[in-house]
Write a protein that holds these residues in place. Structure first.
Motif, PDB file in Angstrom:
ATOM      1  N   PRO A 119      72.132 -28.116 -15.040  1.00 36.16           N
ATOM      2  CA  PRO A 119      70.935 -28.645 -14.381  1.00 36.16           C
ATOM      3  C   PRO A 119      69.839 -28.977 -15.396  1.00 36.16           C
ATOM      4  CG  PRO A 119      71.740 -26.690 -13.243  1.00 36.16           C
ATOM      5  CD  PRO A 119      72.512 -26.787 -14.525  1.00 36.16           C
ATOM      6  N   ARG A 120      69.084 -30.019 -15.091  1.00 35.84           N
ATOM      7  CA  ARG A 120      67.987 -30.411 -15.981  1.00 35.84           C
ATOM      8  C   ARG A 120      66.896 -29.346 -15.969  1.00 35.84           C
ATOM      9  NH1 ARG A 120      64.636 -36.037 -16.590  1.00 35.84           N
ATOM     10  NH2 ARG A 120      62.613 -35.128 -17.091  1.00 35.84           N
ATOM     11  N   PRO A 121      66.381 -28.965 -17.148  1.00 37.75           N
ATOM     12  CA  PRO A 121      65.285 -27.991 -17.186  1.00 37.75           C
ATOM     13  C   PRO A 121      64.067 -28.503 -16.430  1.00 37.75           C
ATOM     14  CG  PRO A 121      66.225 -28.316 -19.375  1.00 37.75           C
ATOM     15  CD  PRO A 121      66.807 -29.381 -18.505  1.00 37.75           C
ATOM     16  N   GLU A 122      63.380 -27.603 -15.748  1.00 37.49           N
ATOM     17  CA  GLU A 122      62.204 -27.988 -14.972  1.00 37.49           C
ATOM     18  C   GLU A 122      60.961 -27.936 -15.861  1.00 37.49           C
ATOM     19  OE1 GLU A 122      61.960 -25.668 -11.442  1.00 37.49           O
ATOM     20  OE2 GLU A 122      63.902 -26.326 -10.667  1.00 37.49           O
ATOM     21  N   VAL A 123      60.930 -28.844 -16.819  1.00 39.19           N
ATOM     22  CA  VAL A 123      59.830 -28.941 -17.780  1.00 39.19           C
ATOM     23  C   VAL A 123      59.450 -30.410 -17.917  1.00 39.19           C
ATOM     24  CG1 VAL A 123      59.137 -28.570 -20.180  1.00 39.19           C
ATOM     25  CG2 VAL A 123      60.620 -26.904 -19.038  1.00 39.19           C
ATOM     26  N   ASP A 124      58.155 -30.699 -17.954  1.00 43.84           N
ATOM     27  CA  ASP A 124      57.682 -32.068 -18.175  1.00 43.84           C
ATOM     28  C   ASP A 124      58.047 -32.482 -19.603  1.00 43.84           C
ATOM     29  OD1 ASP A 124      55.991 -34.313 -18.939  1.00 43.84           O
ATOM     30  OD2 ASP A 124      54.841 -33.910 -17.115  1.00 43.84           O
ATOM     31  N   PRO A 125      58.713 -33.630 -19.797  1.00 43.05           N
ATOM     32  CA  PRO A 125      59.074 -34.058 -21.157  1.00 43.05           C
ATOM     33  C   PRO A 125      57.889 -34.138 -22.111  1.00 43.05           C
ATOM     34  CG  PRO A 125      60.267 -35.371 -19.548  1.00 43.05           C
ATOM     35  CD  PRO A 125      59.276 -34.530 -18.772  1.00 43.05           C
ATOM     36  N   ARG A 126      56.705 -34.470 -21.604  1.00 42.76           N
ATOM     37  CA  ARG A 126      55.528 -34.521 -22.484  1.00 42.76           C
ATOM     38  C   ARG A 126      55.154 -33.138 -23.003  1.00 42.76           C
ATOM     39  NH1 ARG A 126      52.063 -37.850 -18.174  1.00 42.76           N
ATOM     40  NH2 ARG A 126      53.180 -36.299 -16.930  1.00 42.76           N
ATOM     41  N   ASP A 127      55.264 -32.129 -22.143  1.00 43.01           N
ATOM     42  CA  ASP A 127      55.001 -30.762 -22.581  1.00 43.01           C
ATOM     43  C   ASP A 127      56.057 -30.308 -23.586  1.00 43.01           C
ATOM     44  OD1 ASP A 127      52.820 -30.649 -20.887  1.00 43.01           O
ATOM     45  OD2 ASP A 127      53.947 -29.715 -19.241  1.00 43.01           O
ATOM     46  N   ALA A 128      57.313 -30.691 -23.327  1.00 40.86           N
ATOM     47  CA  ALA A 128      58.389 -30.327 -24.257  1.00 40.86           C
ATOM     48  C   ALA A 128      58.165 -30.970 -25.618  1.00 40.86           C
ATOM     49  CB  ALA A 128      59.739 -30.763 -23.679  1.00 40.86           C
ATOM     50  N   ARG A 129      57.685 -32.209 -25.630  1.00 39.11           N
ATOM     51  CA  ARG A 129      57.457 -32.902 -26.907  1.00 39.11           C
ATOM     52  C   ARG A 129      56.315 -32.261 -27.686  1.00 39.11           C
ATOM     53  NH1 ARG A 129      56.623 -38.499 -25.504  1.00 39.11           N
ATOM     54  NH2 ARG A 129      58.749 -38.181 -24.736  1.00 39.11           N
ATOM     55  N   LEU A 130      55.270 -31.850 -26.994  1.00 35.98           N
ATOM     56  CA  LEU A 130      54.177 -31.160 -27.673  1.00 35.98           C
ATOM     57  C   LEU A 130      54.674 -29.855 -28.303  1.00 35.98           C
ATOM     58  CD1 LEU A 130      51.039 -31.541 -25.365  1.00 35.98           C
ATOM     59  CD2 LEU A 130      51.529 -32.702 -27.526  1.00 35.98           C
ATOM     60  N   GLU A 131      55.506 -29.116 -27.571  1.00 31.72           N
ATOM     61  CA  GLU A 131      56.030 -27.865 -28.102  1.00 31.72           C
ATOM     62  C   GLU A 131      56.974 -28.126 -29.277  1.00 31.72           C
ATOM     63  OE1 GLU A 131      56.857 -23.800 -28.667  1.00 31.72           O
ATOM     64  OE2 GLU A 131      55.166 -24.955 -27.874  1.00 31.72           O
ATOM     65  N   LEU A 132      57.769 -29.198 -29.206  1.00 34.64           N
ATOM     66  CA  LEU A 132      58.636 -29.555 -30.321  1.00 34.64           C
ATOM     67  C   LEU A 132      57.805 -29.880 -31.560  1.00 34.64           C
ATOM     68  CD1 LEU A 132      61.636 -30.042 -31.118  1.00 34.64           C
ATOM     69  CD2 LEU A 132      61.260 -32.460 -30.534  1.00 34.64           C
ATOM     70  N   ALA A 133      56.716 -30.630 -31.368  1.00 39.18           N
ATOM     71  CA  ALA A 133      55.831 -30.966 -32.488  1.00 39.18           C
ATOM     72  C   ALA A 133      55.161 -29.711 -33.044  1.00 39.18           C
ATOM     73  CB  ALA A 133      54.786 -31.978 -32.043  1.00 39.18           C
ATOM     74  N   ARG A 134      54.724 -28.818 -32.154  1.00 41.10           N
ATOM     75  CA  ARG A 134      54.079 -27.586 -32.617  1.00 41.10           C
ATOM     76  C   ARG A 134      55.035 -26.772 -33.480  1.00 41.10           C
ATOM     77  NH1 ARG A 134      53.740 -22.424 -32.111  1.00 41.10           N
ATOM     78  NH2 ARG A 134      55.537 -22.334 -30.722  1.00 41.10           N
ATOM     79  N   ARG A 135      56.273 -26.665 -33.020  1.00 47.05           N
ATOM     80  CA  ARG A 135      57.249 -25.894 -33.798  1.00 47.05           C
ATOM     81  C   ARG A 135      57.551 -26.577 -35.130  1.00 47.05           C
ATOM     82  NH1 ARG A 135      61.433 -22.808 -29.827  1.00 47.05           N
ATOM     83  NH2 ARG A 135      59.981 -22.431 -28.120  1.00 47.05           N
ATOM     84  N   TYR A 136      57.592 -27.897 -35.114  1.00 45.69           N
ATOM     85  CA  TYR A 136      57.836 -28.621 -36.360  1.00 45.69           C
ATOM     86  C   TYR A 136      56.735 -28.300 -37.383  1.00 45.69           C
ATOM     87  CZ  TYR A 136      58.599 -32.339 -39.715  1.00 45.69           C
ATOM     88  OH  TYR A 136      58.818 -33.016 -40.888  1.00 45.69           O
ATOM     89  N   VAL A 137      55.488 -28.359 -36.944  1.00 39.54           N
ATOM     90  CA  VAL A 137      54.385 -28.074 -37.875  1.00 39.54           C
ATOM     91  C   VAL A 137      54.446 -26.629 -38.351  1.00 39.54           C
ATOM     92  CG1 VAL A 137      51.877 -28.056 -38.170  1.00 39.54           C
ATOM     93  CG2 VAL A 137      52.956 -29.844 -36.800  1.00 39.54           C
ATOM     94  N   HIS A 138      54.799 -25.718 -37.461  1.00 43.06           N
ATOM     95  CA  HIS A 138      54.881 -24.301 -37.833  1.00 43.06           C
ATOM     96  C   HIS A 138      55.959 -24.064 -38.888  1.00 43.06           C
ATOM     97  CE1 HIS A 138      54.839 -19.959 -37.549  1.00 43.06           C
ATOM     98  NE2 HIS A 138      56.096 -19.937 -37.116  1.00 43.06           N
ATOM     99  N   VAL A 139      57.116 -24.704 -38.732  1.00 44.53           N
ATOM    100  CA  VAL A 139      58.235 -24.467 -39.644  1.00 44.53           C
ATOM    101  C   VAL A 139      58.124 -25.309 -40.913  1.00 44.53           C
ATOM    102  CG1 VAL A 139      60.743 -24.696 -39.901  1.00 44.53           C
ATOM    103  CG2 VAL A 139      59.790 -23.749 -37.802  1.00 44.53           C
ATOM    104  N   PHE A 140      57.744 -26.585 -40.770  1.00 47.52           N
ATOM    105  CA  PHE A 140      57.774 -27.504 -41.912  1.00 47.52           C
ATOM    106  C   PHE A 140      56.401 -27.803 -42.503  1.00 47.52           C
ATOM    107  CE2 PHE A 140      61.586 -28.601 -39.419  1.00 47.52           C
ATOM    108  CZ  PHE A 140      62.558 -28.482 -40.401  1.00 47.52           C
ATOM    109  N   GLY A 141      55.333 -27.352 -41.869  1.00 48.08           N
ATOM    110  CA  GLY A 141      53.999 -27.704 -42.326  1.00 48.08           C
ATOM    111  C   GLY A 141      53.682 -27.212 -43.733  1.00 48.08           C
ATOM    112  N   PRO A 142      52.761 -27.890 -44.420  1.00 46.40           N
ATOM    113  CA  PRO A 142      51.955 -29.023 -43.981  1.00 46.40           C
ATOM    114  C   PRO A 142      52.837 -30.219 -43.607  1.00 46.40           C
ATOM    115  CG  PRO A 142      51.081 -28.086 -46.023  1.00 46.40           C
ATOM    116  CD  PRO A 142      52.421 -27.481 -45.802  1.00 46.40           C
TER     117      PRO A 142
END
Length: 295
Positions: A119-142
């Motif tokens: 089943p498709r996760p019940e999450v707005d894709p825009r919210d998922a993208r923000l969280e993906l970006a946040r994790r990217y900055v946390h792991v790969f930042g700057p």
């Protein structure tokens, strides 16, 4: 691939076993740039819906493929080659349906992946993208929006929009390769004195430690010839870390680990690297590695 994920976990988690990558808390998906990823099951929405296109054409393709695959499988599992042929497509095309969050795979690196739907996760894709970006900055930042878009395999405007959505949680920084961003919550950690590093680690090809793009690679490896040796145009080698610094590359062929050192290492450093090789939790050769040095 799963064995690379296993070695990435081993480099960070004590007690990793050959079967760890199959733990029920983990799942496999076609993730960023359609590569196979092992992720926590609870993060399925982040690594799938976070990459779902907003463009009508691409969105339609993803959703149509996912729906057709769901009807074909009807709760069963199937080799992805067989599933692709049954749908009249090159099996690789099924990867374009992965951002819907409804497709899981199992691949051990030797045979074809097995595919099934959920089943498709019940999450707005825009919210998922923000969280993906946040994790990217946390792991790969700057990090920059451009690097995030390239890593995630999404369009630059979508990457920029994600960074804009995170702006109140970001702090601008200046690096030797240009202006970037970090998470404001990460600033104390970045300013703190570094903790003692492990004496040696063998990071697999594609490990997040060096999964960098463009000029960001200069922050990790300054010498251009060494960057070319690590980030090759074909399959990357692994990275050899000694005391937290990349000092060479490594490859494995069955039970032989070949180390290409970039500088002369002390006897203690070599012993640490060889001990790390002997500890790699690969089921076919666990504890029986031969280390060959190429200085």
């Amino acid at each position: 691939m799963p064995r690379a994920a296993l070695l990435s976990i081993h480099a960070r988690v004590e007690g990793t076993r050959p079967s760890t990558w199959e733990d029920s808390s983990l799942v496999q998906i076609w993730g960023p740039r359609h590569h196979a990823y092992v992720i926590p099951a609870r993060d399925l929405a982040v690594f799938s819906l976070g990459r779902l296109s907003d463009e009508d054409g691409a969105l339609r393709v993803a959703q149509d493929l996912a729906a057709r695959l769901h009807r074909l499988l009807d709760g069963a599992r199937m080799a992805y080659g067989e599933a692709g042929r049954a749908l009249g497509h090159n099996p690789n095309r099924l990867r374009y349906a992965a951002p819907t969050g409804t497709i899981l795979i199992r691949w051990d690196g030797a045979r074809q992946p097995t595919v099934w739907t959920v089943p498709r996760p019940e999450v707005d894709p825009r919210d998922a993208r923000l969280e993906l970006a946040r994790r990217y900055v946390h792991v790969f930042g700057p990090a920059t929006a451009e690097a995030f878009a390239q890593w995630a395999g999404i369009s630059l405007p979508r990457g920029v929009a994600a960074f804009d959505g995170l702006r109140k949680w970001l702090t601008p920084v200046r690096t030797p390769v240009g202006d970037s961003w970090i998470l404001t919550s990460d600033e104390p950690t970045l300013r703190a004195a570094p903790r003692p590093a492990a004496s040696a680690r063998l990071l697999p090809s594609g490990d997040a430690y060096f999964l960098l793009q463009g000029r960001d690679r200069e922050l990790l490896v300054r010498d251009a010839s060494r960057r070319r040796a690590l980030w090759t145009s074909r399959v990357w080698p692994g990275a050899v870390l000694v005391d937290g610094e990349i000092v060479g590359t490594w490859r494995r062929a069955l039970g032989t680990v070949t180390i290409q050192a970039w500088r002369r290492l002390s006897r203690g450093a070599r012993d640490a690297v060889e001990a790390e090789a002997a500890s790699l939790p690969l089921p076919d050769v666990q504890g029986r590695f031969v280390v060959r040095w190429e200085d």
